[in-house]
Write a protein that holds these residues in place. Structure first.
Motif, short mmCIF file in Angstrom:
data_model
loop_
_atom_site.label_atom_id
_atom_site.label_comp_id
_atom_site.label_asym_id
_atom_site.label_seq_id
_atom_site.Cartn_x
_atom_site.Cartn_y
_atom_site.Cartn_z
N GLY A 181 0.80 -1.22 0.00
CA GLY A 181 0.00 0.00 0.00
C GLY A 181 0.84 1.27 0.00
N PRO A 182 0.16 2.39 0.04
CA PRO A 182 0.85 3.68 -0.02
C PRO A 182 1.40 4.17 1.32
CG PRO A 182 -1.51 4.03 0.04
CD PRO A 182 -1.30 2.54 0.01
N TRP A 183 1.17 3.42 2.40
CA TRP A 183 1.55 3.89 3.72
C TRP A 183 2.98 3.51 4.06
CZ3 TRP A 183 -3.19 0.96 5.78
CH2 TRP A 183 -4.35 1.63 5.42
N GLY A 184 3.59 4.36 4.85
CA GLY A 184 4.88 4.02 5.43
C GLY A 184 4.64 3.24 6.71
N ILE A 185 5.69 2.77 7.31
CA ILE A 185 5.55 1.97 8.53
C ILE A 185 4.98 2.80 9.68
CG2 ILE A 185 7.94 2.29 9.31
CD1 ILE A 185 6.01 -0.98 9.58
N ASP A 186 5.37 4.07 9.78
CA ASP A 186 4.85 4.92 10.86
C ASP A 186 3.34 5.08 10.76
OD1 ASP A 186 7.41 5.23 11.76
OD2 ASP A 186 7.63 7.30 11.07
N GLU A 187 2.86 5.40 9.56
CA GLU A 187 1.42 5.58 9.36
C GLU A 187 0.66 4.29 9.65
OE1 GLU A 187 3.69 6.50 7.08
OE2 GLU A 187 3.38 8.66 6.74
N ALA A 188 1.20 3.18 9.19
CA ALA A 188 0.52 1.89 9.40
C ALA A 188 0.47 1.52 10.88
CB ALA A 188 1.23 0.80 8.61
N LEU A 189 1.55 1.77 11.61
CA LEU A 189 1.55 1.42 13.03
C LEU A 189 0.63 2.32 13.84
CD1 LEU A 189 5.30 0.56 13.61
CD2 LEU A 189 3.36 -1.00 13.54
N VAL A 190 0.57 3.60 13.50
CA VAL A 190 -0.35 4.50 14.20
C VAL A 190 -1.80 4.13 13.89
CG1 VAL A 190 -1.12 6.90 14.43
CG2 VAL A 190 1.30 6.38 14.42
N ALA A 191 -2.09 3.80 12.63
CA ALA A 191 -3.44 3.37 12.26
C ALA A 191 -3.81 2.08 12.97
CB ALA A 191 -3.53 3.19 10.74
N SER A 192 -2.87 1.16 13.05
CA SER A 192 -3.11 -0.09 13.77
C SER A 192 -3.40 0.18 15.24
CB SER A 192 -1.90 -1.00 13.64
OG SER A 192 -2.02 -2.12 14.48
N ASN A 193 -2.62 1.07 15.83
CA ASN A 193 -2.82 1.41 17.23
C ASN A 193 -4.18 2.06 17.43
OD1 ASN A 193 -2.41 2.19 19.92
ND2 ASN A 193 -0.23 2.42 19.57
N ALA A 194 -4.62 2.89 16.49
CA ALA A 194 -5.94 3.52 16.61
C ALA A 194 -7.04 2.46 16.54
CB ALA A 194 -6.13 4.56 15.51
N CYS A 195 -6.84 1.44 15.70
CA CYS A 195 -7.84 0.38 15.57
C CYS A 195 -7.92 -0.48 16.83
CB CYS A 195 -7.50 -0.52 14.39
SG CYS A 195 -7.73 0.25 12.80
N VAL A 196 -6.78 -0.83 17.36
CA VAL A 196 -6.74 -1.77 18.47
C VAL A 196 -6.87 -1.07 19.82
CG1 VAL A 196 -5.33 -3.51 19.63
CG2 VAL A 196 -5.42 -3.44 17.15
N GLY A 197 -6.11 0.02 20.00
CA GLY A 197 -6.07 0.66 21.30
C GLY A 197 -6.94 1.88 21.47
N GLY A 198 -7.41 2.45 20.37
CA GLY A 198 -8.25 3.62 20.46
C GLY A 198 -7.46 4.91 20.29
N PRO A 199 -8.16 6.04 20.38
CA PRO A 199 -7.53 7.32 20.07
C PRO A 199 -6.44 7.74 21.05
CG PRO A 199 -9.78 7.64 20.81
CD PRO A 199 -9.58 6.18 20.67
#
Length: 124
Positions: free
Chosen positions: A64-82
């Motif tokens: 995908g178009p995301w870098g590792i930082d963006e993907a990890l923050v998005a993952s954290n938002a999905c799993v852990g919340g805002p």
């Protein structure tokens, strides 16, 4: 300004330590054997969901178009919340990802709550 910079660095380290202690205490309160005995199907479902999440995250990062930082923050938002996603974005020094983490984590809470209530109505 130098004092403020030093104080900010110390505060960031203290906040990280406090968050680590908080999460360690949460995990320490849950004996794994009791969780497995009480809800092996739930644990299996959780493992399957996390594996699916990890595979999707890896696919989006590699293809995908995301870098590792963006993907990890998005993952954290999905799993852990805002809150945890914003803290993580700040911890990896990506201040530009703090607001999106909060926004999309909150949207996830809103969607997840509605879907969870609908699923409960269907199943019970």
């Amino acid at each position: 300004c130098r004092r403020l910079t030093r104080a900010r660095g110390a505060a960031r380290q203290m906040a990280g330590g406090c968050l680590a202690a908080f999460y360690a205490c949460l995990g320490a309160c849950s004996p794994v054997s009791s969780v497995v005995k009480a809800g092996a199907p739930a644990v299996g479902l959780a493992v399957a969901a996390l594996m699916g999440h990890a595979l999707l995250l890896a696919a989006c990062t590699v293809k995908g178009p995301w870098g590792i930082d963006e993907a990890l923050v998005a993952s954290n938002a999905c799993v852990g919340g805002p809150a945890t996603a914003a803290a993580f974005a700040s911890a990896i020094r990506r201040e530009d990802l703090v607001v999106p983490a909060v926004v999309w984590g909150t949207v996830g809470y809103a969607c997840g709550t509605g879907l969870g209530m609908a699923l409960y109505d269907v199943m019970c």
